[in-house]
Design a protein around this motif. Structure first.
Motif, short mmCIF file in Angstrom:
data_model
loop_
_atom_site.label_atom_id
_atom_site.label_comp_id
_atom_site.label_asym_id
_atom_site.label_seq_id
_atom_site.Cartn_x
_atom_site.Cartn_y
_atom_site.Cartn_z
N UNK A 36 36.74 40.21 42.39
CA UNK A 36 37.85 41.18 42.47
C UNK A 36 38.67 40.92 43.73
N UNK A 37 39.96 41.06 43.60
CA UNK A 37 40.97 40.84 44.65
C UNK A 37 41.19 39.36 44.99
N UNK A 38 40.33 38.47 44.51
CA UNK A 38 40.49 37.04 44.82
C UNK A 38 41.24 36.35 43.68
N UNK A 39 42.12 35.42 44.05
CA UNK A 39 42.94 34.75 43.04
C UNK A 39 42.28 33.46 42.55
N UNK A 62 41.60 41.64 35.78
CA UNK A 62 40.86 40.58 35.09
C UNK A 62 41.72 39.94 34.00
N UNK A 63 42.49 40.77 33.30
CA UNK A 63 43.37 40.24 32.24
C UNK A 63 44.40 39.29 32.82
N UNK A 64 44.80 39.53 34.07
CA UNK A 64 45.82 38.72 34.70
C UNK A 64 45.34 37.33 35.07
N UNK A 65 44.07 37.20 35.45
CA UNK A 65 43.66 35.89 35.97
C UNK A 65 42.62 35.16 35.13
#
Ligand SMILES: *Cc1c(COP(=O)(O)O)cnc(C)c1O
Length: 220
Positions: A36-39, A62-65
């Motif tokens: 979480x929070x990490x790209x 989560x859906x974003x990455x």
């Protein structure tokens, strides 16, 4: 400077070290890397070092990455470790391979329906409010027998119990209590332990530890 592979080695070695006195096998403990929070660029080195199980606490993040990361790296399992709103159940069932925050009847109904609609069974841990903290999610200990019985009447695969002990206190008694509650109810899965206390959790029977900071460094 420590890199992701070194940190992963360290955490794995610590898990193995704590398994020994507890007469457990390191393979019986699933390390969930909490990203979480990490790209993606921060996550990729851990995947490169062999980590296959990741945890996120927000559906939208989560859906974003993860769809792109998973397409590039097949075989990754994604766990939802954070609180889940019932209206996100469909999305959570579509994206995650395991959910650690089933804690109330409305969510149980939403998840059962979502799994039925999707034709996809996602194992769920029942989160227990182990420290009886009013601001925290989790099923109250007193409600647990009835809630587990209700979950068992659905098609939701029951993975075990999960807890987050109160901050700033010794975690061991809470881990021991969660282990006892699981044993009382014939459940073998125990999702407990974070960066500060995963070693203690492994000694006390954790089957899933959720480790973020110790693998990724601090969250900005
Ligand atoms: C963020 C989080 C973790 C990981 O915490 P760290 O202290 O960074 O290891 C574990 N479990 C839950 C539910 C979390 O939200």
């Amino acid at each position: 400077m420590e890199n992701a592979a070194t940190r992963l080695d360290t955490v794995r070695a610590n898990i193995a070290r704590m398994c020994k006195p507890a007469r457990r096998e390191p393979g019986d403990v699933t390390l969930i890397a909490v990203s979480k929070t990490h790209d993606a660029p921060a996550i990729q080195p851990l995947i490169g070092a062999g980590q296959q199980v990741f945890g996120e606490n927000r559906v939208q993040e989560a859906q974003g990455k993860w769809p792109a990361l998973r397409e590039a790296h097949p075989g990754i399992a994604l766990h939802l470790i954070g609180q889940l709103q019932s209206n996100k159940a469909e999305e959570a069932v579509a994206l995650f391979d395991c959910i650690h925050s089933l804690d109330r009847p409305s969510l149980r109904n939403a998840l059962a329906r979502a799994m039925d609609n999707a034709g996809r069974q996602v194992p769920c841990f029942v989160q227990v409010n182990i420290g009886d903290e009013p601001q925290k999610g989790g099923c109250p200990i007193g409600d647990l027998p009835a809630f587990l019985a209700e979950v068992r009447q659905t098609a939701i695969p029951l993975a075990g119990l999960m807890c987050i002990p109160p901050a700033g206190t010794e975690a061991a008694p809470f881990f021991a209590l969660l282990a006892k509650l699981a044993a009382d109810h014939g459940l073998s899965g125990l999702s407990m332990g974070m960066s500060g206390d995963y070693e203690t959790a492994v000694m006390l029977g954790a089957t899933h530890v959720r480790v973020g900071t110790a693998l990724f460094g601090s969250r900005g």
